[in-house]
Enzyme design. Structure first.
Site, PDB file in Angstrom:
ATOM      1  N   HIS A 176      44.995  -8.514  15.162  1.00 58.99           N
ATOM      2  CA  HIS A 176      45.208  -9.694  16.010  1.00 58.99           C
ATOM      3  C   HIS A 176      46.535  -9.583  16.758  1.00 58.99           C
ATOM      4  O   HIS A 176      46.610  -9.842  17.955  1.00 58.99           O
ATOM      5  CB  HIS A 176      45.269 -10.975  15.155  1.00 58.99           C
ATOM      6  CG  HIS A 176      43.993 -11.351  14.464  1.00 58.99           C
ATOM      7  ND1 HIS A 176      43.944 -11.671  13.133  1.00 58.99           N
ATOM      8  CD2 HIS A 176      42.723 -11.498  14.917  1.00 58.99           C
ATOM      9  CE1 HIS A 176      42.702 -11.990  12.789  1.00 58.99           C
ATOM     10  NE2 HIS A 176      41.941 -11.881  13.850  1.00 58.99           N
TER      11      HIS A 176
ATOM     12  N   LYS B 126      33.359 -24.389   7.749  1.00 59.95           N
ATOM     13  CA  LYS B 126      33.890 -23.318   6.901  1.00 59.95           C
ATOM     14  C   LYS B 126      34.770 -23.922   5.823  1.00 59.95           C
ATOM     15  O   LYS B 126      35.910 -24.298   6.054  1.00 59.95           O
ATOM     16  CB  LYS B 126      34.695 -22.332   7.760  1.00 59.95           C
ATOM     17  CG  LYS B 126      34.420 -20.895   7.396  1.00 59.95           C
ATOM     18  CD  LYS B 126      35.071 -19.953   8.366  1.00 59.95           C
ATOM     19  CE  LYS B 126      35.017 -18.536   7.858  1.00 59.95           C
ATOM     20  NZ  LYS B 126      35.663 -17.625   8.802  1.00 59.95           N
TER      21      LYS B 126
ATOM     22  N   ARG C 175      36.254  -4.779  18.585  1.00 55.82           N
ATOM     23  CA  ARG C 175      36.382  -3.642  17.678  1.00 55.82           C
ATOM     24  C   ARG C 175      35.186  -2.716  17.914  1.00 55.82           C
ATOM     25  O   ARG C 175      34.926  -2.335  19.035  1.00 55.82           O
ATOM     26  CB  ARG C 175      36.451  -4.129  16.222  1.00 55.82           C
ATOM     27  CG  ARG C 175      37.791  -4.709  15.863  1.00 55.82           C
ATOM     28  CD  ARG C 175      37.750  -5.556  14.635  1.00 55.82           C
ATOM     29  NE  ARG C 175      36.971  -6.759  14.882  1.00 55.82           N
ATOM     30  CZ  ARG C 175      36.889  -7.788  14.047  1.00 55.82           C
ATOM     31  NH1 ARG C 175      37.494  -7.730  12.898  1.00 55.82           N
ATOM     32  NH2 ARG C 175      36.193  -8.864  14.354  1.00 55.82           N
TER      33      ARG C 175
ATOM     34  N   SER D 112      40.071  -9.893   8.988  1.00 54.29           N
ATOM     35  CA  SER D 112      40.670 -10.798   8.006  1.00 54.29           C
ATOM     36  C   SER D 112      39.906 -10.716   6.687  1.00 54.29           C
ATOM     37  O   SER D 112      40.502 -10.778   5.609  1.00 54.29           O
ATOM     38  CB  SER D 112      40.649 -12.234   8.522  1.00 54.29           C
ATOM     39  OG  SER D 112      41.420 -12.332   9.680  1.00 54.29           O
TER      40      SER D 112
HETATM   41  P1  ADP Z   1      38.128 -11.851  12.119  1.00 54.50           P
HETATM   42  O1  ADP Z   1      36.926 -11.311  12.857  1.00 54.50           O
HETATM   43  O2  ADP Z   1      39.077 -10.806  11.650  1.00 54.50           O
HETATM   44  O3  ADP Z   1      37.836 -12.919  11.112  1.00 54.50           O
HETATM   45  P2  ADP Z   1      38.902 -13.863  14.080  1.00 54.50           P
HETATM   46  O4  ADP Z   1      37.694 -14.670  13.984  1.00 54.50           O
HETATM   47  O5  ADP Z   1      40.182 -14.546  13.801  1.00 54.50           O
HETATM   48  O6  ADP Z   1      38.987 -12.558  13.194  1.00 54.50           O
HETATM   49  O7  ADP Z   1      38.925 -13.131  15.488  1.00 54.50           O
HETATM   50  C1  ADP Z   1      39.597 -13.563  16.631  1.00 54.50           C
HETATM   51  C2  ADP Z   1      39.478 -12.501  17.692  1.00 54.50           C
HETATM   52  O8  ADP Z   1      40.236 -11.366  17.311  1.00 54.50           O
HETATM   53  C3  ADP Z   1      38.072 -11.981  17.984  1.00 54.50           C
HETATM   54  O9  ADP Z   1      37.954 -11.728  19.360  1.00 54.50           O
HETATM   55  C4  ADP Z   1      38.028 -10.681  17.211  1.00 54.50           C
HETATM   56  O10 ADP Z   1      37.100  -9.780  17.764  1.00 54.50           O
HETATM   57  C5  ADP Z   1      39.445 -10.204  17.400  1.00 54.50           C
HETATM   58  N1  ADP Z   1      39.855  -9.255  16.373  1.00 54.50           N
HETATM   59  C6  ADP Z   1      39.835  -9.423  15.037  1.00 54.50           C
HETATM   60  N2  ADP Z   1      40.296  -8.310  14.405  1.00 54.50           N
HETATM   61  C7  ADP Z   1      40.611  -7.408  15.377  1.00 54.50           C
HETATM   62  C8  ADP Z   1      41.090  -6.056  15.371  1.00 54.50           C
HETATM   63  N3  ADP Z   1      41.314  -5.409  14.245  1.00 54.50           N
HETATM   64  N4  ADP Z   1      41.285  -5.462  16.570  1.00 54.50           N
HETATM   65  C9  ADP Z   1      41.008  -6.125  17.716  1.00 54.50           C
HETATM   66  N5  ADP Z   1      40.536  -7.370  17.792  1.00 54.50           N
HETATM   67  C10 ADP Z   1      40.335  -8.020  16.637  1.00 54.50           C
END
Ligand code: ADP
Length: 160
Positions: free
Chosen positions: A17, A41, A91, A129
């Site tokens: 992130h 959630k 990703r 996460s």
């Molecule tokens: P997660 O999928 O880790 O639970 P979130 O729902 O908080 O994360 O995701 C928020 C945004 O961050 C989404 O667009 C997700 O694709 C992106 N994201 C999460 N992890 C990564 C990563 N390792 N590299 C790039 N983008 C990421």
């Protein structure tokens, strides 16, 4: 002025992130990183307030950033804060289908908004996460996965 919103759960914020946040902040005038308050959630590790605090801590050196939270439709919140761009990280291919669907839906709800996808840096390709939580739950090493400043607070959650 280009204002963008980077929404997510950030439960917890990972280095993946943070990488997207740093790169996006260089592309826009103002970046609002916003924690989604998801009423469905129930099993979050950190409360919304804690996630906001963690985000503030790890982005304290970035000047054009603001941290917030929102509930309801992302496009409504984007409109409310005058953001014209939604930032999403991509990703592996597995992210693509749902992210593409979300971008098209948001565009149909609010045609003035553009979604900007930023590809992950290679070292964070498989970082999420949920991976961090699984490793921390079993006392594994999460160094390099989450920013150093929040590592202890993640581990502490599982010691309780
Ligand atoms: P997660 O999928 O880790 O639970 P979130 O729902 O908080 O994360 O995701 C928020 C945004 O961050 C989404 O667009 C997700 O694709 C992106 N994201 C999460 N992890 C990564 C990563 N390792 N590299 C790039 N983008 C990421």
């Amino acid at each position: 002025m280009i204002k963008a919103i980077y929404p997510g759960s950030f439960d917890p914020v990972t280095n993946g992130h943070l990488d997207i946040i740093k790169r996006a902040s260089k592309l826009v005038d103002k970046l609002v990183v916003s924690v989604l308050e998801n009423p469905h959630k129930k099993s979050s590790l950190f409360t919304v307030e804690e996630r906001i605090e963690n985000l503030k801590l790890v982005t304290k050196d970035i000047k054009n950033i603001e941290i917030s939270s929102f509930r309801g439709l992302l496009v409504d919140y984007a409109q409310q804060i005058d953001a014209q761009v939604i930032i999403r990280g991509l990703r592996a291919v597995t992210d693509f289908e749902s992210e593409f669907q979300m971008a098209l839906t948001n565009k149909s709800l609010f045609p003035n908004i553009e979604t900007l996808f930023i590809p992950t840096s290679i070292e964070y390709l498989y970082l999420s996460s949920s991976t961090v939580k699984e490793i921390a739950m079993f006392g594994g090493n999460i160094c390099g996965m989450v920013p150093c400043e929040i590592k202890e607070s993640v581990l502490k959650k599982f010691r309780k």
